[in-house]
Design a protein around this motif. Structure first.
Motif, PDB file in Angstrom:
ATOM      1  N   PHE A   1      -3.189   6.114  14.535  1.00 52.40           N
ATOM      2  CA  PHE A   1      -3.241   4.680  14.250  1.00 52.40           C
ATOM      3  C   PHE A   1      -4.297   4.421  13.174  1.00 52.40           C
ATOM      4  O   PHE A   1      -5.446   4.832  13.322  1.00 52.40           O
ATOM      5  CB  PHE A   1      -3.643   3.885  15.495  1.00 52.40           C
ATOM      6  N   HIS A   2      -3.919   3.711  12.119  1.00 51.85           N
ATOM      7  CA  HIS A   2      -4.836   3.333  11.048  1.00 51.85           C
ATOM      8  C   HIS A   2      -5.672   2.118  11.443  1.00 51.85           C
ATOM      9  O   HIS A   2      -5.458   1.494  12.489  1.00 51.85           O
ATOM     10  CB  HIS A   2      -4.046   3.028   9.776  1.00 51.85           C
ATOM     11  N   GLY A   3      -6.601   1.730  10.585  1.00 49.41           N
ATOM     12  CA  GLY A   3      -7.434   0.557  10.817  1.00 49.41           C
ATOM     13  C   GLY A   3      -6.851  -0.698  10.189  1.00 49.41           C
ATOM     14  O   GLY A   3      -5.779  -0.672   9.576  1.00 49.41           O
ATOM     15  N   TRP A   4      -7.575  -1.810  10.340  1.00 47.46           N
ATOM     16  CA  TRP A   4      -7.124  -3.105   9.809  1.00 47.46           C
ATOM     17  C   TRP A   4      -6.974  -3.029   8.299  1.00 47.46           C
ATOM     18  O   TRP A   4      -7.863  -2.552   7.589  1.00 47.46           O
ATOM     19  CB  TRP A   4      -8.141  -4.186  10.185  1.00 47.46           C
ATOM     20  N   GLU A   5      -5.830  -3.479   7.800  1.00 47.26           N
ATOM     21  CA  GLU A   5      -5.460  -3.462   6.388  1.00 47.26           C
ATOM     22  C   GLU A   5      -5.355  -2.048   5.832  1.00 47.26           C
ATOM     23  O   GLU A   5      -5.317  -1.855   4.618  1.00 47.26           O
ATOM     24  CB  GLU A   5      -6.427  -4.298   5.554  1.00 47.26           C
ATOM     25  N   GLY A   6      -5.257  -1.049   6.726  1.00 47.83           N
ATOM     26  CA  GLY A   6      -4.946   0.306   6.308  1.00 47.83           C
ATOM     27  C   GLY A   6      -3.447   0.539   6.439  1.00 47.83           C
ATOM     28  O   GLY A   6      -2.658  -0.398   6.526  1.00 47.83           O
ATOM     29  N   SER A   7      -3.048   1.802   6.486  1.00 48.79           N
ATOM     30  CA  SER A   7      -1.633   2.129   6.625  1.00 48.79           C
ATOM     31  C   SER A   7      -1.494   3.603   6.988  1.00 48.79           C
ATOM     32  O   SER A   7      -2.493   4.328   7.100  1.00 48.79           O
ATOM     33  CB  SER A   7      -0.874   1.849   5.331  1.00 48.79           C
ATOM     34  N   VAL A   8      -0.248   4.038   7.116  1.00 47.53           N
ATOM     35  CA  VAL A   8       0.005   5.453   7.397  1.00 47.53           C
ATOM     36  C   VAL A   8      -0.467   6.335   6.243  1.00 47.53           C
ATOM     37  O   VAL A   8      -0.625   7.548   6.420  1.00 47.53           O
ATOM     38  CB  VAL A   8       1.506   5.712   7.667  1.00 47.53           C
ATOM     39  N   ASP A   9      -0.685   5.733   5.065  1.00 42.66           N
ATOM     40  CA  ASP A   9      -1.125   6.501   3.906  1.00 42.66           C
ATOM     41  C   ASP A   9      -2.611   6.334   3.601  1.00 42.66           C
ATOM     42  O   ASP A   9      -3.070   6.715   2.515  1.00 42.66           O
ATOM     43  CB  ASP A   9      -0.297   6.103   2.672  1.00 42.66           C
TER      44      ASP A   9
ATOM     45  N   PHE B   1     -20.610  -7.371   0.525  1.00 45.56           N
ATOM     46  CA  PHE B   1     -19.429  -6.752  -0.063  1.00 45.56           C
ATOM     47  C   PHE B   1     -18.438  -6.225   0.974  1.00 45.56           C
ATOM     48  O   PHE B   1     -17.260  -6.045   0.655  1.00 45.56           O
ATOM     49  CB  PHE B   1     -19.807  -5.648  -1.062  1.00 45.56           C
ATOM     50  N   TYR B   2     -18.896  -6.006   2.229  1.00 47.65           N
ATOM     51  CA  TYR B   2     -17.936  -5.579   3.260  1.00 47.65           C
ATOM     52  C   TYR B   2     -16.962  -6.707   3.585  1.00 47.65           C
ATOM     53  O   TYR B   2     -15.745  -6.501   3.640  1.00 47.65           O
ATOM     54  CB  TYR B   2     -18.674  -5.138   4.528  1.00 47.65           C
ATOM     55  N   GLN B   3     -17.500  -7.904   3.793  1.00 49.96           N
ATOM     56  CA  GLN B   3     -16.614  -9.030   4.075  1.00 49.96           C
ATOM     57  C   GLN B   3     -15.724  -9.312   2.859  1.00 49.96           C
ATOM     58  O   GLN B   3     -14.530  -9.585   3.016  1.00 49.96           O
ATOM     59  CB  GLN B   3     -17.394 -10.294   4.450  1.00 49.96           C
ATOM     60  N   ALA B   4     -16.280  -9.211   1.663  1.00 46.26           N
ATOM     61  CA  ALA B   4     -15.482  -9.449   0.459  1.00 46.26           C
ATOM     62  C   ALA B   4     -14.337  -8.447   0.354  1.00 46.26           C
ATOM     63  O   ALA B   4     -13.200  -8.806  -0.001  1.00 46.26           O
ATOM     64  CB  ALA B   4     -16.374  -9.362  -0.780  1.00 46.26           C
ATOM     65  N   TYR B   5     -14.619  -7.198   0.670  1.00 44.00           N
ATOM     66  CA  TYR B   5     -13.598  -6.143   0.616  1.00 44.00           C
ATOM     67  C   TYR B   5     -12.440  -6.442   1.573  1.00 44.00           C
ATOM     68  O   TYR B   5     -11.258  -6.429   1.183  1.00 44.00           O
ATOM     69  CB  TYR B   5     -14.247  -4.795   0.954  1.00 44.00           C
ATOM     70  N   PHE B   6     -12.776  -6.716   2.844  1.00 46.96           N
ATOM     71  CA  PHE B   6     -11.738  -6.985   3.834  1.00 46.96           C
ATOM     72  C   PHE B   6     -10.991  -8.275   3.531  1.00 46.96           C
ATOM     73  O   PHE B   6      -9.762  -8.361   3.693  1.00 46.96           O
ATOM     74  CB  PHE B   6     -12.340  -7.041   5.239  1.00 46.96           C
ATOM     75  N   MET B   7     -11.711  -9.297   3.082  1.00 44.62           N
ATOM     76  CA  MET B   7     -11.066 -10.571   2.798  1.00 44.62           C
ATOM     77  C   MET B   7     -10.101 -10.470   1.618  1.00 44.62           C
ATOM     78  O   MET B   7      -9.011 -11.057   1.638  1.00 44.62           O
ATOM     79  CB  MET B   7     -12.109 -11.651   2.523  1.00 44.62           C
ATOM     80  N   ASN B   8     -10.462  -9.708   0.595  1.00 47.51           N
ATOM     81  CA  ASN B   8      -9.561  -9.533  -0.547  1.00 47.51           C
ATOM     82  C   ASN B   8      -8.270  -8.844  -0.125  1.00 47.51           C
ATOM     83  O   ASN B   8      -7.171  -9.242  -0.525  1.00 47.51           O
ATOM     84  CB  ASN B   8     -10.254  -8.729  -1.655  1.00 47.51           C
ATOM     85  N   LYS B   9      -8.402  -7.810   0.710  1.00 41.80           N
ATOM     86  CA  LYS B   9      -7.213  -7.097   1.179  1.00 41.80           C
ATOM     87  C   LYS B   9      -6.369  -7.984   2.091  1.00 41.80           C
ATOM     88  O   LYS B   9      -5.132  -7.976   2.017  1.00 41.80           O
ATOM     89  CB  LYS B   9      -7.626  -5.815   1.916  1.00 41.80           C
ATOM     90  N   TRP B  10      -7.034  -8.747   2.956  1.00 47.44           N
ATOM     91  CA  TRP B  10      -6.307  -9.604   3.897  1.00 47.44           C
ATOM     92  C   TRP B  10      -5.565 -10.716   3.154  1.00 47.44           C
ATOM     93  O   TRP B  10      -4.402 -11.002   3.439  1.00 47.44           O
ATOM     94  CB  TRP B  10      -7.269 -10.173   4.927  1.00 47.44           C
ATOM     95  N   ARG B  11      -6.220 -11.351   2.206  1.00 46.37           N
ATOM     96  CA  ARG B  11      -5.562 -12.415   1.436  1.00 46.37           C
ATOM     97  C   ARG B  11      -4.351 -11.873   0.679  1.00 46.37           C
ATOM     98  O   ARG B  11      -3.308 -12.526   0.596  1.00 46.37           O
ATOM     99  CB  ARG B  11      -6.557 -13.052   0.470  1.00 46.37           C
TER     100      ARG B  11
ATOM    101  N   GLU C   1      -6.761 -22.858   3.116  1.00 48.94           N
ATOM    102  CA  GLU C   1      -7.226 -21.989   4.199  1.00 48.94           C
ATOM    103  C   GLU C   1      -7.605 -20.604   3.689  1.00 48.94           C
ATOM    104  O   GLU C   1      -8.507 -19.953   4.234  1.00 48.94           O
ATOM    105  CB  GLU C   1      -6.152 -21.890   5.283  1.00 48.94           C
ATOM    106  N   LEU C   2      -6.913 -20.140   2.660  1.00 46.47           N
ATOM    107  CA  LEU C   2      -7.223 -18.820   2.108  1.00 46.47           C
ATOM    108  C   LEU C   2      -8.615 -18.749   1.501  1.00 46.47           C
ATOM    109  O   LEU C   2      -9.162 -17.663   1.312  1.00 46.47           O
ATOM    110  CB  LEU C   2      -6.193 -18.431   1.048  1.00 46.47           C
ATOM    111  N   LYS C   3      -9.193 -19.889   1.201  1.00 43.28           N
ATOM    112  CA  LYS C   3     -10.523 -19.915   0.585  1.00 43.28           C
ATOM    113  C   LYS C   3     -11.642 -19.833   1.618  1.00 43.28           C
ATOM    114  O   LYS C   3     -12.813 -19.732   1.261  1.00 43.28           O
ATOM    115  CB  LYS C   3     -10.683 -21.190  -0.243  1.00 43.28           C
ATOM    116  N   GLN C   4     -11.290 -19.896   2.902  1.00 46.58           N
ATOM    117  CA  GLN C   4     -12.313 -19.855   3.944  1.00 46.58           C
ATOM    118  C   GLN C   4     -12.863 -18.443   4.119  1.00 46.58           C
ATOM    119  O   GLN C   4     -12.295 -17.457   3.635  1.00 46.58           O
ATOM    120  CB  GLN C   4     -11.716 -20.351   5.268  1.00 46.58           C
ATOM    121  N   ASN C   5     -13.972 -18.356   4.859  1.00 40.60           N
ATOM    122  CA  ASN C   5     -14.542 -17.048   5.152  1.00 40.60           C
ATOM    123  C   ASN C   5     -13.754 -16.375   6.273  1.00 40.60           C
ATOM    124  O   ASN C   5     -12.758 -16.904   6.768  1.00 40.60           O
ATOM    125  CB  ASN C   5     -16.028 -17.170   5.505  1.00 40.60           C
ATOM    126  N   LEU C   6     -14.184 -15.191   6.683  1.00 36.42           N
ATOM    127  CA  LEU C   6     -13.462 -14.393   7.675  1.00 36.42           C
ATOM    128  C   LEU C   6     -13.255 -15.157   8.974  1.00 36.42           C
ATOM    129  O   LEU C   6     -12.137 -15.227   9.517  1.00 36.42           O
ATOM    130  CB  LEU C   6     -14.219 -13.087   7.942  1.00 36.42           C
TER     131      LEU C   6
END
Length: 339
Positions: free
Chosen positions: A78-86, A199-209, A229-234
């Motif tokens: 199982f991968h992590g959040w915003e990860g994948s099988v690759d 930068f950790y929150q920025a990294y995850f938020m960019n991928k999530w958006r 809503e996409l402009k909000q924080n995590l």
């Protein structure tokens, strides 16, 4: 057989930095330096769909071993959040287990790995039922005398929850290993916002958006979110989507819905291992120190490793590979996965 432990991991400077470990873990730089053998699981891999129940489809990838007459077992990753099988860590671990004669199944969670168009509803972290159902489908379609599961970060959290439900669903899971799993989501979310570098929150938020926009494109007739809503924080975006798309009445109820904090792991009936690092900047080590685990759950806190890093040197290979392989092989041999 001596099994590796977290205390055995002693990377050279500057890999003693949890931040460097974490940033390198999924970086493109790491992918360039990894040896070809780290991608062997991609050779002859079959892309498949598995049943998540109630019409839900999840995508995955199966690779059969070819190094011995019969497989040691089936390893599910199982991968992590915003990860994948690759994701790099999934490919590397899968390739290492393949070398030891394991068949490998890598599962994508809903809306991960370009699977946005498979299911109408959005992914969220409490969708454990479909993952358990998929795990049962995998067990039926690729039967093996030994089935073991490993997950990373949010995937580690899913792995632990799925393993607790496996016996009551007739899934023949023998062992589960979680690397840096999310333990207390409310604390993890707060950590990303308040104590982890920006930068950790920025990294995850960019991928999530980016993922949310891809989901919207896959189903243009449905309004998943408002542009504002996409402009909000995590925390703000999570709360907006929870209230809009789930039956949870509050953000707190949702976060509690996938927590494995406190004594939750006392429901674990099979052998389990949790590996984490004291210098993980994403998930505070205090969440692990407060865990109440039964005797069949091994809690191993390494000094170094960052978040799902455990990178040994400049070849970018991971200590996790040997760690997971050694414990999986012990289970397949009918031995204890604990030192």
């Amino acid at each position: 057989m001596t099994l590796p432990q977290g205390r055995d991991f002693h990377p050279p400077w500057p890999l003693t930095s949890g931040h460097i470990q974490t940033m390198l873990s999924s970086s493109g730089v790491r992918r360039q330096f990894l040896p070809r053998r780290a991608y062997r699981v991609l050779d002859s891999a079959q892309t498949v769909m598995v049943d998540g129940g109630e019409g839900i489809r999840l995508s995955g990838s199966f690779t059969a071993q070819n190094v011995q007459p019969a497989a040691r077992g089936l390893a599910v990753l199982f991968h992590g959040w915003e990860g994948s099988v690759d994701s790099t860590y999934v490919l590397q671990t899968g390739s290492r287990l393949l070398e030891d004669g394991w068949d490998i199944f890598r599962l994508n969670f809903r809306d991960h790995g370009e699977s946005y168009g498979l299911n109408e509803s959005l992914f969220h972290s409490c969708r454990i039922d479909e993952v358990v159902h998929a795990l049962g489908d995998i067990a039926r379609r690729w039967p093996s005398p030994t089935m073991a599961l490993a997950g990373f970060s949010l995937g580690g959290n899913f792995a632990l929850r799925a393993a607790m439900q496996a016996p009551t669903h007739g899934i023949p899971l023998k062992y589960v290993l979680a690397v840096c799993p999310i333990i207390d989501p409310s604390e993890g979310l707060f950590s990303l916002e308040e104590s982890a570098p920006w930068f950790y929150q920025a990294y995850f938020m960019n991928k999530w958006r980016r993922s949310l926009r891809a989901k919207q494109k896959a189903f243009p007739e449905i309004q998943y979110f408002e542009l504002q809503e996409l402009k909000q924080n995590l925390r703000g975006l999570t709360e907006a989507l929870v209230l809009r798309h789930t039956d949870f009445g509050s953000l707190e109820a949702y976060l509690d819905g996938y927590s494995v904090a406190g004594n939750a792991l006392h429901a674990m009936q099979i052998p389990a291992t949790i590996l984490t690092a004291r210098d993980d900047p994403v998930i505070p080590v205090t969440a692990f120190e407060r865990l109440q685990v039964p005797s069949n759950v091994e809690l191993d806190i390494a000094t170094y490793g960052g978040h799902c890093g455990f990178i040994r040197g400049w070849d970018m290979t991971s200590f996790c590979d040997e760690y997971i392989a050694a414990r999986f092989n012990a289970i397949a041999a009918g031995k204890s996965p604990y030192p």
